[in-house]
Design an enzyme around this catalytic site. Structure first.
Site, PDB file in Angstrom:
ATOM      1  N   ASP A 125      65.005 -26.262  22.291  1.00 32.13           N
ATOM      2  CA  ASP A 125      64.184 -25.185  21.746  1.00 32.13           C
ATOM      3  C   ASP A 125      63.181 -24.730  22.798  1.00 32.13           C
ATOM      4  O   ASP A 125      63.483 -24.734  23.992  1.00 32.13           O
ATOM      5  CB  ASP A 125      63.469 -25.692  20.483  1.00 32.13           C
ATOM      6  CG  ASP A 125      63.335 -24.607  19.423  1.00 32.13           C
ATOM      7  OD1 ASP A 125      62.559 -23.663  19.658  1.00 32.13           O
ATOM      8  OD2 ASP A 125      63.997 -24.709  18.384  1.00 32.13           O
ATOM      9  N   HIS A 165      57.682 -22.482  18.392  1.00 29.56           N
ATOM     10  CA  HIS A 165      58.884 -22.635  17.570  1.00 29.56           C
ATOM     11  C   HIS A 165      59.416 -24.065  17.605  1.00 29.56           C
ATOM     12  O   HIS A 165      59.733 -24.661  16.558  1.00 29.56           O
ATOM     13  CB  HIS A 165      59.944 -21.652  18.060  1.00 29.56           C
ATOM     14  CG  HIS A 165      61.156 -21.552  17.195  1.00 29.56           C
ATOM     15  ND1 HIS A 165      62.265 -22.325  17.386  1.00 29.56           N
ATOM     16  CD2 HIS A 165      61.442 -20.744  16.136  1.00 29.56           C
ATOM     17  CE1 HIS A 165      63.194 -22.002  16.484  1.00 29.56           C
ATOM     18  NE2 HIS A 165      62.716 -21.046  15.714  1.00 29.56           N
ATOM     19  N   SER A 449      66.307 -21.220  11.329  1.00 29.15           N
ATOM     20  CA  SER A 449      65.726 -22.158  12.297  1.00 29.15           C
ATOM     21  C   SER A 449      64.968 -23.267  11.604  1.00 29.15           C
ATOM     22  O   SER A 449      64.772 -24.340  12.178  1.00 29.15           O
ATOM     23  CB  SER A 449      64.770 -21.427  13.241  1.00 29.15           C
ATOM     24  OG  SER A 449      65.454 -20.649  14.178  1.00 29.15           O
TER      25      SER A 449
END
Length: 708
Positions: A125, A165, A449
């Protein structure tokens, strides 16, 4: 830009050379058809100004090199060079909706005897804030494929556009503090493949995946995606290989729903566990409209929650040029036109708007562009018809809220997969308004996600329960513990259904090959068969009873007889479907086949396509500037099936034809590339109208593309 920011995930890793790296020169990934040792020797002998950073030998054969462009240009002429790509970072808007709530959910079920202890999970990520108090104990290390070092920290403001994220994803899996993740004792490893602004290159993601495989990860989470609906796209192939090497691969299905055929690589990979986003209960916002039905407010995935509780004035603008300073605390309704979502969001937010509604012609809009467009205030999408209805009847609007239960998130990408016509996603999991860790605090995001790491955490519980189980067995146990929502959602929407965590560890049976993928049938096919195997994992007998499905025109089922499996045994069942061709409609046929196992009802998803369907014939269309070339453009796309003819024309924002991009005959299924003369095209954003002819019918698609 979407494709560059995307996230195509997969494999690779590496051995670092002992040579010094210059930070001001470029990094390139060179795929080779010679052994890496031979190539390393040749580069060190013949190219003294090029440094070898890494070699890849697990999921692909390649080297990562660094040097000035003029020296790399000499290298790429070598016969053993197959492909080459420059490792370039691309910016994305900042996710700035960090908050510090006083109460937190506990994803872990306290009644579970397992917490993921001893299970290694790799998060590919944007990196992880490993200093976060909820993550620092579980963080065990990782690799940074952006900066090529061992420090996979999230991008900070000093380094560029900050990210959060990966930290959010990691918290869902294994936070252990004010928030507790699904597997709070799992070992977390960070593989930073996306740099400033949450963007990266295929080279970085490949490096991260390969390193994760080499590091012996039990589970690898890929909350990333590419705009190619195909099972044999190189990224999907790499995911399958990583699975074969012992890693469970969990991939987000993408946020490009609610249209069918929007799932993209690597979630299209056969062996990946592809995860869609769902919810058990949410407060769905609507606008009240005078003398009309309420209009649903469909948020983009990474915006602040729409929780407005009072009336606000509407401000309609048809162009960003019309923005004024008077929109403070208003809801701005804006036409998308040919603007990027990020551009619209940033400019309106800077003017102090309370929220914004972006509208466009539904057939022209491409929801894929919502991916990686975070917003610090509420942003929603409407069709042009809905926006006109709202503006014609209201000057102020109030938001009403209705409770919606057990449903699929509207943004969750749908299947099936082109070319092999299989069901994806495999499973759905919580992915709406998910609170988790971010640098310096906590935030709620939504998206597939967020659903994927939930599944990764659940798999860690299964892995701890049976540390010797293979990835295939753990995948089967997971998918056996799913159930479709009691609604009209199809397998292409939800796969096997929503994850039933409360039953996961109590299932005393396991089903192999439970998705009934019959593929594409033509007018000559009279029947098709599929075999599943049921494993009784208990000492008590297991009775399997098949239920006759509702009658559908043009098909009938030939189901097995009731069978009792002795303790700790297995039995294979052949399921046949018969077609009455004169009555069978063309297109996608899907649903669920029910059976009972000692009274426990299980629904198996099935899908087949009769003759043809309205699937996208072309995916992954992009245009880029080739390395070392200022006079050409390179067009890339993926062809889902053999074509007799392909034409792509460009239109401007007034839908006036500007030029013909390509006209080709007899194109085979798979990747297609073509060089174009840069002088023939003006830079800018265009609407590409794609016309394909398969020998019988002509199909049309549209897609917004940028000419660099």
């Amino acid at each position: 830009m979407r494709l560059l920011m995307m996230t195509i995930f997969i494999m690779t890793i590496l051995v670092q050379a002992d040579r010094h790296v210059h930070a001001d020169s470029d990094v390139w990934i060179i795929e080779i058809d010679e052994s890496k040792d031979t190539v390393v020797e040749l580069i060190e002998r013949d190219y003294p100004f090029i440094e070898i950073l890494y070699t890849y030998d697990t999921l692909l054969q390649a080297v990562a090199v660094q040097g000035d462009e003029r020296h790399i240009e000499q290298l790429h002429q070598e016969d053993w060079v197959q492909t080459y790509s420059k490792a370039v970072n691309y910016s994305a808007p900042e996710i700035s909706n960090t908050q510090s709530p006083t109460t937190f959910p506990d994803y872990h079920e306290e009644s579970f005897p397992y917490t993921g202890k001893g299970v290694k999970i790799g998060v590919i990520d944007t990196g992880i804030d490993y200093n976060h108090p909820d993550l620092e104990q579980n963080y065990q290390g990782g690799f940074d494929a952006v900066d090529f070092d061992g420090d996979p920290m999230e991008t900070t403001a000093e380094e560029g556009m900050p990210t959060n994220h990966g930290t959010h994803v990691a918290g869902i899996i294994a936070a252990d503090g004010d928030i507790r993740g699904v597997a709070p004792d799992a070992e977390i490893y960070a593989y930073r493949a996306l740099g400033p602004g949450g963007a990266g290159t295929s080279a970085q993601v490949l490096a991260a995946l390969e390193q994760a495989v080499k590091d012996g990860m039990d589970i690898i989470n890929l909350s990333l995606g590419a705009d190619v609906n195909s099972p044999d796209y190189p990224m999907a192939e790499a995911v399958n290989q990583a699975f074969d090497l012992g890693a469970l691969i969990v991939a987000a299905n993408g946020n490009s729903g609610p249209e069918d055929w929007t799932v993209a690589a690597p979630a299209t990979a056969e062996k990946a566990i592809s995860v869609g986003a769902a919810y058990t209960e949410v407060e769905q916002p609507f606008f009240e409209v005078f003398q009309h039905d309420p209009i649903a407010i469909r948020q983009i995935p990474y915006s602040e929650p729409w929780n407005l509780t009072q009336s606000y004035p509407l401000e309609h603008i048809t162009s960003l040029d019309d923005l004024t300073s008077s929109i403070h605390d208003r809801i701005v309704v804006v036409s998308k036109q040919n603007n990027q979502y990020a551009e619209i969001i940033n400019q309106i937010y800077e003017q102090g708007a309370k929220a914004t509604i972006i509208y466009s012609d539904e057939e022209e809009d491409d929801p894929n562009t919502w991916d990686w467009v975070p917003s610090p205030f509420p942003v929603a999408y409407m069709t042009m018809e809905e926006a006109e209805m709202l503006l014609d009847n209201e000057t102020w609007v109030s938001t009403i809220y209705e409770t919606d239960e057990n449903n699929i998130a509207s943004f969750s990408a749908r299947g099936p997969v082109t070319s092999d016509w299989t069901i994806k996603p495999d499973i759905t999991a919580p992915g709406v308004d998910i609170l988790s860790t971010v640098p310096d605090g906590y935030a709620s995001f939504q998206g597939t996600s967020m659903a994927a790491p939930y599944v990764s955490g659940v798999l860690a519980l299964l892995k701890e329960q049976d540390s010797n189980a293979s990835p295939q067995i753990l995948k089967e146990r997971l998918l056996t513990a799913t159930s479709p929502f009691e609604q009209d959602a199809t397998p292409s929407t939800q796969g096997g259904g929503f994850i039933e965590v409360d039953q996961l560890l109590e299932k005393n049976y396991r089903i192999e090959n439970q998705a009934l993928n019959f593929g594409m049938i033509d007018d000559s096919d009279l029947d098709s068969t599929h075999t599943i195997t049921i494993n009784n994992e208990d000492s008590e007998p297991l009775t399997v009873t098949w239920q006759v499905p509702k009658r559908k025109t043009g098909l009938s089922w030939n189901l097995p007889l009731t069978t009792t499996l002795e303790g700790f045994s297995q039995h294979s069942f052949e399921i046949a479907i018969n077609f009455q061709q004169k009555l069978l409609k063309k297109g996608v046929h899907e649903g669920y086949l029910s059976l009972k196992l000692n009274g426990d009802e299980k629904n198996l998803p099935y899908l087949f396509i009769h003759d043809t369907a309205d699937y996208p014939r072309i995916t992954g269309l992009e245009i880029e500037t080739p390395p070392f070339d200022t006079e050409e453009l390179r067009l890339k796309l993926y062809v889902a099936d053999d074509l007799k003819a392909l034409t792509i024309k460009l239109f401007d924002d007034q839908l006036i034809s500007q030029s013909t991009l390509i006209e080709e005959q007899n194109i085979s299924q798979g990747s297609f590339e073509k060089s174009l003369d840069k002088d023939d095209f003006e830079s800018g954003i265009y609407e590409a109208v794609i016309e394909v002819f398969d020998g019988e019918e002509t199909y049309y698609q549209t897609k917004e593309i940028m000419i660099p």
